[in-house]
Design a protein around this motif. Sequence first.
Motif, short mmCIF file in Angstrom:
data_model
loop_
_atom_site.label_atom_id
_atom_site.label_comp_id
_atom_site.label_asym_id
_atom_site.label_seq_id
_atom_site.Cartn_x
_atom_site.Cartn_y
_atom_site.Cartn_z
N GLY A 451 0.95 -1.04 -0.08
CA GLY A 451 0.06 0.33 -0.22
C GLY A 451 0.90 1.55 0.18
O GLY A 451 1.81 1.45 0.76
N GLU A 452 0.33 2.40 -0.99
CA GLU A 452 1.04 3.07 -1.09
C GLU A 452 0.67 4.42 -0.73
O GLU A 452 -0.58 4.22 -1.91
N VAL A 453 0.91 5.86 -0.33
CA VAL A 453 0.93 6.80 -0.29
C VAL A 453 1.76 7.59 -1.08
O VAL A 453 2.67 8.19 -0.67
N ASP A 454 1.83 8.52 -2.11
CA ASP A 454 2.99 9.68 -2.67
C ASP A 454 1.63 10.78 -3.12
O ASP A 454 0.93 10.83 -4.57
N ARG A 455 2.01 12.01 -2.22
CA ARG A 455 0.96 13.38 -2.57
C ARG A 455 1.89 14.22 -1.73
O ARG A 455 2.40 14.55 -1.10
N VAL A 456 1.05 15.31 -2.17
CA VAL A 456 1.48 16.38 -1.55
C VAL A 456 0.92 16.65 -0.23
O VAL A 456 -0.76 16.87 -0.50
N PHE A 457 0.97 16.92 1.20
CA PHE A 457 0.77 17.29 2.02
C PHE A 457 0.91 18.84 2.24
O PHE A 457 2.21 19.88 2.61
N ALA A 458 -0.20 19.09 2.97
CA ALA A 458 -0.01 20.65 3.50
C ALA A 458 0.49 20.53 5.06
O ALA A 458 -0.32 20.12 6.31
N ILE A 459 1.81 21.03 5.57
CA ILE A 459 1.59 21.09 6.76
C ILE A 459 2.60 22.72 7.65
O ILE A 459 2.65 23.05 7.44
N GLU A 460 1.32 22.50 8.73
CA GLU A 460 1.16 23.67 9.74
C GLU A 460 2.62 23.32 11.01
O GLU A 460 3.03 22.07 10.49
N PRO A 461 2.70 24.68 10.62
CA PRO A 461 4.36 24.09 12.48
C PRO A 461 3.99 23.43 13.17
O PRO A 461 2.47 23.79 13.41
N GLY A 462 4.64 22.75 13.30
CA GLY A 462 4.35 21.79 14.71
C GLY A 462 3.73 20.69 14.34
O GLY A 462 3.51 19.96 15.75
N ARG A 463 2.86 20.60 13.19
CA ARG A 463 2.19 19.44 12.35
C ARG A 463 3.05 17.99 12.22
O ARG A 463 2.28 17.61 11.76
N ARG A 464 4.36 17.77 11.93
CA ARG A 464 4.92 17.39 10.93
C ARG A 464 4.65 15.89 11.31
O ARG A 464 3.98 15.02 10.56
N GLY A 465 4.92 15.56 12.82
CA GLY A 465 4.73 14.39 13.14
C GLY A 465 3.27 14.33 12.87
O GLY A 465 3.13 12.46 12.97
N GLY A 540 -1.38 -2.91 -4.78
CA GLY A 540 -0.62 -2.25 -5.35
C GLY A 540 -1.35 -0.70 -6.46
O GLY A 540 -0.39 0.13 -6.66
N SER A 541 -2.46 -0.86 -5.44
CA SER A 541 -3.46 1.02 -5.26
C SER A 541 -2.25 1.86 -5.09
O SER A 541 -1.87 2.00 -3.94
N ARG A 542 -2.50 3.20 -5.97
CA ARG A 542 -1.61 4.45 -4.51
C ARG A 542 -2.87 5.86 -4.34
O ARG A 542 -3.57 5.69 -5.17
N ALA A 543 -2.38 6.09 -3.40
CA ALA A 543 -2.86 7.51 -3.19
C ALA A 543 -3.33 8.39 -4.15
O ALA A 543 -1.95 8.52 -5.01
#
Length: 543
Positions: A451-465, A540-543
């Motif tokens: 299973g795979e995730v491959d996309r762009v995320f918006a990360i707010e300050p302090g939210r990376r984890g 094998g699907s991807r995000a």
Amino acid sequence: MRIGIDVGGTNTDAVLLGDDDAVLAAVKSPTTSDVSSGITASLASLQGVRAFDPAGVRAVMIGTTHFINALVEARRLAPTAALRLGLPATAALPPMVDWPQRLVTAVSGRAYLAHGGHEFDGRTISELDPDELRRHAADMAAHGVRSVAITSVFSPVNTEFELRAAEVLAEELPDVAISLSHQIGRIGLLERENATVVNAALRELASDIVGGLFAAVSGAGIDAPIYLSQNDGTLMDVEHARRYPVSTFASGPTNSMRGAAVLSGVSTCAVVDVGGTTSDVGVLTRGFPREATTEVSVAGIRTNFRMPDVLSIGIGGGSLVRGAAGGAGGGVSVGPDSVGYRLTERALVFGGDTLTATDIAVAAGRADIGDASLVAHLDPDLVRAALSRIAADVADAVDRMRTSSQPLPVVAVGGGSVLLPDHLAGSGEVLRPENFAVANAIGAAIAQVGGEVDRVFAIEPGRRGDVLEAARAEAVERAVANGAVPSSVEVLEIDEVPLPYLPGGATRIRVKAVGDLALTPGPSSGTASGARRGEPVAAGSRA
């Protein structure tokens, strides 16, 4: 029980594994021009070696060269159109501009440019024009196009235009297969577009091949689900294979490397797979092949879909051996040309007239193939020189694949690995595990689902984890949904690439999780969970 089959350019290998993954039977037979009939023959050979109840087979995993061979040989490719969304930009380099002309001709390639696309920061280049797309669709229909590849500029950042264009074309051309670039390639317009056009050209063949595989397996009385192995070492169901045949391009070397890891118990190493025509050298990291990070050329076409990082050299069991030990002109050469699948006709040990690397192995006492008396006349100095040439070339290939000064353990697999010495310069001992000759088929049989995730995320300050954890959880969920045993799933890779040119802390995150395929007993020894024939899971699907 489960069956693994690997169809190579020279041999078709098959293994029957027990529920404890023990090898119950293994066969190696020449690949036939009709590969499906070769699978039928391999299944019959397995029955001959060890009789088994077809109803007890719970899954059949196949690695195939059908699709890459079709591209290399430029045959059975569908008339294909490449539609690019990017006007008024990108017009200087139209689709397929860098393709070999023979392949452009083979796919009856037609290129179309239309408005659409995005800038690297997500801004629109121009709005999509549905009427323009309808005019292109009419021209495609007039020229007999049967498959379309749609590529929008920076579609990995924004998929909107590709999806909308696909809707328009599907309305105008309901019988035409459509491939979308954001589902196949990565950032990099021409390479992603090329990969998508190749995939589109293979869509019709994919349907035929999948039907042939069903017929071959059903003909052996087996009613178990069929899976095909992918470039990254995981499995895909047949419906996925119909849509994304390019995903099988490198399944051969991938299967060999995965099989080498299981047979040797070494999960980080260099693997040398010596076949009939080439030796493929790759690197395993945690049991999976290291992926290529740059563009990959396939049949002279630049692509950027996911492929293992493999270095192939023209040395195999069928390689032609020329020259004389110590003679003028630099001594002995081995390969790169090969007799390939005609080894049993052309090699000296089979009564042929061509000196091959297999003859050298038999003359040196490293293999018991054919009639050894037919090579007894070979000059011992010639035999030693040929083996030294092979060892030196393979050692150089392993050295080129290393990314650090630390030596890598070397595992040798494939029927031609008898050509290698027990020690390789710069690497030390060469491990040659039991059943090394059919490591590729074993690799197919033990392949996992991913299973795979491959996309762009918006990360707010302090939210990376939190974002990373969410991506990890999603990848694991996808692996389970694709048929993995939940307790076996592990996160194999996490790639995190900040995109400073995008707003909102945009970061491209790719997470890959894998797990063992869930197999449950059926009415008479079983089928894979939720994946009976005709009801494939979406492996094998991807995000």
